[in-house]
Design a protein around this motif. Structure first.
Motif, PDB file in Angstrom:
ATOM      1  N   ALA A 218      75.065   3.031  68.983  1.00  0.00           N
ATOM      2  CA  ALA A 218      75.707   2.522  67.760  1.00  0.00           C
ATOM      3  C   ALA A 218      75.194   3.235  66.505  1.00  0.00           C
ATOM      4  CB  ALA A 218      75.451   1.025  67.655  1.00  0.00           C
ATOM      5  N   GLU A 219      73.933   3.695  66.560  1.00  0.00           N
ATOM      6  CA  GLU A 219      73.363   4.300  65.337  1.00  0.00           C
ATOM      7  C   GLU A 219      73.828   5.752  65.195  1.00  0.00           C
ATOM      8  OE1 GLU A 219      69.207   3.411  64.328  1.00  0.00           O
ATOM      9  OE2 GLU A 219      69.149   2.269  66.194  1.00  0.00           O
TER      10      GLU A 219
ATOM     11  N   LEU B 250      65.267   3.990  73.148  1.00  0.00           N
ATOM     12  CA  LEU B 250      64.241   4.555  74.022  1.00  0.00           C
ATOM     13  C   LEU B 250      64.563   4.339  75.503  1.00  0.00           C
ATOM     14  CD1 LEU B 250      61.602   6.005  73.578  1.00  0.00           C
ATOM     15  CD2 LEU B 250      60.446   3.786  73.592  1.00  0.00           C
ATOM     16  N   ALA B 251      65.024   3.138  75.839  1.00  0.00           N
ATOM     17  CA  ALA B 251      65.343   2.854  77.244  1.00  0.00           C
ATOM     18  C   ALA B 251      66.516   3.725  77.695  1.00  0.00           C
ATOM     19  CB  ALA B 251      65.665   1.373  77.427  1.00  0.00           C
TER      20      ALA B 251
ATOM     21  N   ASP C  19      64.329  -3.905  75.592  1.00  0.00           N
ATOM     22  CA  ASP C  19      64.254  -5.134  74.793  1.00  0.00           C
ATOM     23  C   ASP C  19      65.328  -6.156  75.142  1.00  0.00           C
ATOM     24  OD1 ASP C  19      62.197  -3.910  73.427  1.00  0.00           O
ATOM     25  OD2 ASP C  19      63.087  -4.171  71.429  1.00  0.00           O
TER      26      ASP C  19
ATOM     27  N   ARG D 195      63.924  -2.231  61.329  1.00  0.00           N
ATOM     28  CA  ARG D 195      64.270  -2.004  62.742  1.00  0.00           C
ATOM     29  C   ARG D 195      64.674  -0.553  62.979  1.00  0.00           C
ATOM     30  NH1 ARG D 195      63.303  -4.242  67.764  1.00  0.00           N
ATOM     31  NH2 ARG D 195      64.411  -2.830  69.123  1.00  0.00           N
TER      32      ARG D 195
ATOM     33  N   PHE E 124      50.569  -1.320  71.910  1.00  0.00           N
ATOM     34  CA  PHE E 124      49.482  -0.823  71.064  1.00  0.00           C
ATOM     35  C   PHE E 124      49.834  -1.082  69.606  1.00  0.00           C
ATOM     36  CE2 PHE E 124      51.820   2.739  69.305  1.00  0.00           C
ATOM     37  CZ  PHE E 124      52.817   2.917  70.246  1.00  0.00           C
TER      38      PHE E 124
ATOM     39  N   ARG F  28      60.604   3.993  67.859  1.00  0.00           N
ATOM     40  CA  ARG F  28      60.450   3.104  66.695  1.00  0.00           C
ATOM     41  C   ARG F  28      58.997   2.900  66.249  1.00  0.00           C
ATOM     42  NH1 ARG F  28      65.726   1.120  65.972  1.00  0.00           N
ATOM     43  NH2 ARG F  28      66.831   1.493  67.901  1.00  0.00           N
TER      44      ARG F  28
ATOM     45  N   LYS G  41      54.358   2.754  60.967  1.00  0.00           N
ATOM     46  CA  LYS G  41      53.001   3.321  60.885  1.00  0.00           C
ATOM     47  C   LYS G  41      53.066   4.716  60.246  1.00  0.00           C
ATOM     48  CE  LYS G  41      52.155   1.123  65.387  1.00  0.00           C
ATOM     49  NZ  LYS G  41      53.576   0.906  65.708  1.00  0.00           N
TER      50      LYS G  41
ATOM     51  N   HIS H  72      58.469  -4.030  74.038  1.00  0.00           N
ATOM     52  CA  HIS H  72      57.436  -3.006  73.845  1.00  0.00           C
ATOM     53  C   HIS H  72      57.972  -1.632  74.224  1.00  0.00           C
ATOM     54  CE1 HIS H  72      54.788  -6.228  73.187  1.00  0.00           C
ATOM     55  NE2 HIS H  72      54.347  -6.421  74.406  1.00  0.00           N
ATOM     56  N   TRP H  73      57.439  -0.658  73.539  1.00  0.00           N
ATOM     57  CA  TRP H  73      57.727   0.763  73.742  1.00  0.00           C
ATOM     58  C   TRP H  73      57.571   1.178  75.208  1.00  0.00           C
ATOM     59  CZ3 TRP H  73      53.804   4.240  75.106  1.00  0.00           C
ATOM     60  CH2 TRP H  73      54.041   5.593  74.828  1.00  0.00           C
TER      61      TRP H  73
ATOM     62  N   VAL I  53      79.733   0.175  71.266  1.00  0.00           N
ATOM     63  CA  VAL I  53      80.636  -0.330  72.315  1.00  0.00           C
ATOM     64  C   VAL I  53      81.035  -1.747  71.930  1.00  0.00           C
ATOM     65  CG1 VAL I  53      80.732  -1.063  74.732  1.00  0.00           C
ATOM     66  CG2 VAL I  53      79.714   1.147  74.120  1.00  0.00           C
TER      67      VAL I  53
HETATM   68  C1  LIG Z   1      59.204  -0.890  63.350  1.00  0.00           C
HETATM   69  C2  LIG Z   1      58.883  -1.048  64.794  1.00  0.00           C
HETATM   70  C3  LIG Z   1      57.625  -0.705  65.265  1.00  0.00           C
HETATM   71  C4  LIG Z   1      57.304  -0.863  66.596  1.00  0.00           C
HETATM   72  N1  LIG Z   1      56.046  -0.540  67.024  1.00  0.00           N
HETATM   73  C5  LIG Z   1      55.718  -0.711  68.319  1.00  0.00           C
HETATM   74  C6  LIG Z   1      54.405  -0.411  68.770  1.00  0.00           C
HETATM   75  O1  LIG Z   1      53.545   0.004  68.009  1.00  0.00           O
HETATM   76  N2  LIG Z   1      54.122  -0.585  70.077  1.00  0.00           N
HETATM   77  C7  LIG Z   1      55.055  -1.054  70.966  1.00  0.00           C
HETATM   78  O2  LIG Z   1      54.742  -1.210  72.148  1.00  0.00           O
HETATM   79  N3  LIG Z   1      56.309  -1.356  70.565  1.00  0.00           N
HETATM   80  C8  LIG Z   1      56.662  -1.194  69.268  1.00  0.00           C
HETATM   81  N4  LIG Z   1      57.928  -1.509  68.847  1.00  0.00           N
HETATM   82  C9  LIG Z   1      58.902  -2.011  69.827  1.00  0.00           C
HETATM   83  C10 LIG Z   1      59.617  -0.849  70.518  1.00  0.00           C
HETATM   84  O3  LIG Z   1      60.000   0.116  69.607  1.00  0.00           O
HETATM   85  C11 LIG Z   1      60.839  -1.407  71.260  1.00  0.00           C
HETATM   86  O4  LIG Z   1      60.364  -2.246  72.280  1.00  0.00           O
HETATM   87  C12 LIG Z   1      61.725  -0.305  71.835  1.00  0.00           C
HETATM   88  O5  LIG Z   1      62.280   0.464  70.811  1.00  0.00           O
HETATM   89  C13 LIG Z   1      62.841  -0.913  72.662  1.00  0.00           C
HETATM   90  O6  LIG Z   1      63.663   0.108  73.117  1.00  0.00           O
HETATM   91  P1  LIG Z   1      65.156  -0.198  73.594  1.00  0.00           P
HETATM   92  O7  LIG Z   1      65.732   1.114  73.976  1.00  0.00           O
HETATM   93  O8  LIG Z   1      65.152  -1.312  74.559  1.00  0.00           O
HETATM   94  O9  LIG Z   1      65.895  -0.788  72.305  1.00  0.00           O
HETATM   95  P2  LIG Z   1      66.149  -0.130  70.895  1.00  0.00           P
HETATM   96  O10 LIG Z   1      65.073   0.805  70.518  1.00  0.00           O
HETATM   97  O11 LIG Z   1      66.440  -1.284  69.982  1.00  0.00           O
HETATM   98  O12 LIG Z   1      67.481   0.708  71.101  1.00  0.00           O
HETATM   99  C14 LIG Z   1      68.702   0.085  71.396  1.00  0.00           C
HETATM  100  C15 LIG Z   1      69.804   0.886  70.758  1.00  0.00           C
HETATM  101  O13 LIG Z   1      71.049   0.349  71.210  1.00  0.00           O
HETATM  102  C16 LIG Z   1      71.960   0.344  70.145  1.00  0.00           C
HETATM  103  N5  LIG Z   1      73.030  -0.628  70.393  1.00  0.00           N
HETATM  104  C17 LIG Z   1      73.012  -1.966  70.239  1.00  0.00           C
HETATM  105  N6  LIG Z   1      74.225  -2.489  70.527  1.00  0.00           N
HETATM  106  C18 LIG Z   1      75.031  -1.442  70.873  1.00  0.00           C
HETATM  107  C19 LIG Z   1      76.390  -1.342  71.255  1.00  0.00           C
HETATM  108  N7  LIG Z   1      77.183  -2.405  71.349  1.00  0.00           N
HETATM  109  N8  LIG Z   1      76.893  -0.116  71.534  1.00  0.00           N
HETATM  110  C20 LIG Z   1      76.096   0.990  71.462  1.00  0.00           C
HETATM  111  N9  LIG Z   1      74.795   0.942  71.080  1.00  0.00           N
HETATM  112  C21 LIG Z   1      74.266  -0.261  70.803  1.00  0.00           C
HETATM  113  C22 LIG Z   1      71.088  -0.048  68.961  1.00  0.00           C
HETATM  114  O14 LIG Z   1      71.728   0.313  67.756  1.00  0.00           O
HETATM  115  C23 LIG Z   1      69.839   0.778  69.236  1.00  0.00           C
HETATM  116  O15 LIG Z   1      69.934   2.048  68.665  1.00  0.00           O
HETATM  117  C24 LIG Z   1      58.269  -1.369  67.504  1.00  0.00           C
HETATM  118  C25 LIG Z   1      59.547  -1.731  67.035  1.00  0.00           C
HETATM  119  C26 LIG Z   1      59.850  -1.570  65.698  1.00  0.00           C
HETATM  120  C27 LIG Z   1      61.222  -1.968  65.203  1.00  0.00           C
END
Ligand SMILES: Cc1cc2nc3c(=O)[nH]c(=O)nc-3n(C[C@H](O)[C@H](O)[C@H](O)COP(=O)(O)OP(=O)(O)OC[C@H]3O[C@@H](n4cnc5c(N)ncnc54)[C@H](O)[C@@H]3O)c2cc1C
Length: 403
Positions: free
Chosen positions: A33-34, A10-11, A271, A126, A316, A41, A46, A287-288, A79
């Protein structure tokens, strides 16, 4: 200029979108990576489990969007190395140079070693693939280890799928670390009212898998034989890549108020980032909302913007017919007082947490007009009228008024 974003979550997706919104026309590479396009997420625990959200609706953008925006999207390729001196990142068979690098590698499920070593089929939630796997198996007797947000959301979905559900939690209440002992019982009652067998103050002593039967022994002496074991005991930031490259880490990739890491060409968001928040101090938020807004903020910083990231954390949850939104951060400093308006037993109420006469967090349960009022109070002084629960939240003078 050449910008590389590592982490297709998401970020990362919001960062590349913001780069184009801001008019940046140089090269962008987004490496994930995925095998999937970046996705949201929250539905995984939900709507997707309940069948109200289709798997193909969780993506932030469709594949055409990345092509239209001239974002070079690489999926399914982690990476493996960052060379800070040369300004390079590498996957197994390719490498890219960068002028600016954003780390948005997110977090991974924390593992319960005892369960992993048991030979049992244990589910962590996850990824989208984990969620589809879980959905196919959410039946019979589901044992959930950990009464955190994800564990409880899975419990709600499993009950709605008519599974028998046991939740094991080491603490005396679910979610007590975030909600405190005054509000956390709402979630214990909610799940008990929906037939969840909630085992508090107990944890897992052992997990054995013999002849197709999984036996989970608890520290209180009981033994359970579930059909499915879901472990929801938190997440760990994916910081190894950055740490190995030599970036400073502190329970996450350490970034300053503007989301700049310890190397002048590197930034982090979401995150994985431990952020020096101007008013809340160092914190890493899973958080999202933070992933979205830090991703966008880091994009603007990479383009030369100098503003600090000051947004309060927001999250939320949805469980059965309970919807909740929370804004702020009680943090390690704790709170002195919590002011509750409404009816906790009916599950329609607001709460404001106060420390040293300042509002540090607010939440509502099923009171959908309250969020903006709560938001306006977080970080502000708490006048005595705020504690007068006979005055409705909407009737309070604004936090900046002299009344
Ligand atoms: C099941 C679930 C439900 C959730 N529900 C809520 C909610 O209701 N409300 C809320 O506020 N938050 C919720 N969250 C939390 C929220 O989804 C996360 O805070 C958010 O997804 C974080 O986004 P991000 O981009 O930082 O990390 P991520 O979503 O984890 O994305 C990071 C990505 O980077 C990739 N990556 C890692 N290492 C490497 C590498 N070396 N090279 C390339 N790619 C790599 C990972 O595979 C992943 O795809 C939930 C999380 C989960 C798992």
């Amino acid at each position: 200029m050449n910008i590389v974003v590592v982490g297709g979550g998401l970020a990362g997706a919001n960062a590349v979108e913001e780069l184009r919104v801001q008019g940046y026309s140089g090269d962008i590479t987004l490496i994930g990576a995925e095998p999937h396009l970046p996705y949201e997420r929250p539905p995984l625990s939900k709507g997707l489990q309940l069948g109200t959200v289709e798997p193909d609706s969780v993506f932030v953008h469709d594949v055409q969007w990345y092509a239209d925006q001239q974002v070079d999207l690489v999926t399914g390729d982690p990476v493996s190395e960052i060379d800070l001196d040369r300004g390079h990142v590498a996957v197994a068979t390719r490498q890219w140079s960068y002028d600016r690098l954003l780390l948005a590698t997110g977090a991974s499920s924390r593992h319960l070693d005892r369960a992993d070593r048991s030979g049992a089929d244990v589910i962590y939630l996850r990824t989208l693939d984990d969620a589809l796997d879980l959905k196919a198996r959410l039946a019979g007797h589901v044992l959930i280890i950990g009464a955190g947000w994800i564990g409880l959301e899975v419990a709600a979905a499993a009950r709605q799928a008519n599974a028998a559900v046991t939740v094991v939690e080491a603490g005396a209440l679910p979610l007590a670390r975030v909600l405190g002992r005054e509000v956390a019982p709402v979630f214990a009652d909610l799940h008990r009212d929906h037939g969840v067998d909630l085992r508090l103050d107990t944890s897992v002593a052992s997990v054995e898998h013999v002849s197709g039967t999984t036996t989970v022994r608890l520290t209180d002496g009981h033994a359970l034989t579930p059909d499915v074991v879901v472990v929801g005991i938190g997440a760990e930031p994916n910081l190894e890549l950055g740490a190995k490259a030599g970036l400073v880490v502190d329970r996450g990739i350490l970034v300053d108020a503007r989301l700049r890491a310890s190397d002048p060409h590197v930034y982090a968001a979401g995150d994985v980032a431990t952020h020096a928040h101007p008013t809340l101090g160092r914190l890493r938020v899973e958080h999202w909302d933070t992933a979205i807004h830090q991703g966008r903020h880091a994009a603007r910083t990479m383009l030369g913007d100098d503003d600090p990231y000051t947004r309060q954390p927001y999250f939320f949850t949805d469980q059965y017919d309970l919807g909740m939104e929370y804004i702020g951060n009680v943090g390690r400093g704790g709170y002195d007082d919590v002011v509750i308006r409404g009816d906790m037993s009916e599950r329609v109420f607001t709460a404001l947490w106060i420390r040293r006469n300042r509002v540090v967090a607010g939440m509502h349960v099923n009171d959908w007009d309250a969020l903006e009022v709560l938001r306006s109070w977080v970080g502000k002084e708490a006048p005595s009228i705020l504690r007068d629960v006979d005055v409705a939240l909407a009737d309070l003078p604004g936090p900046d008024s002299d009344a």
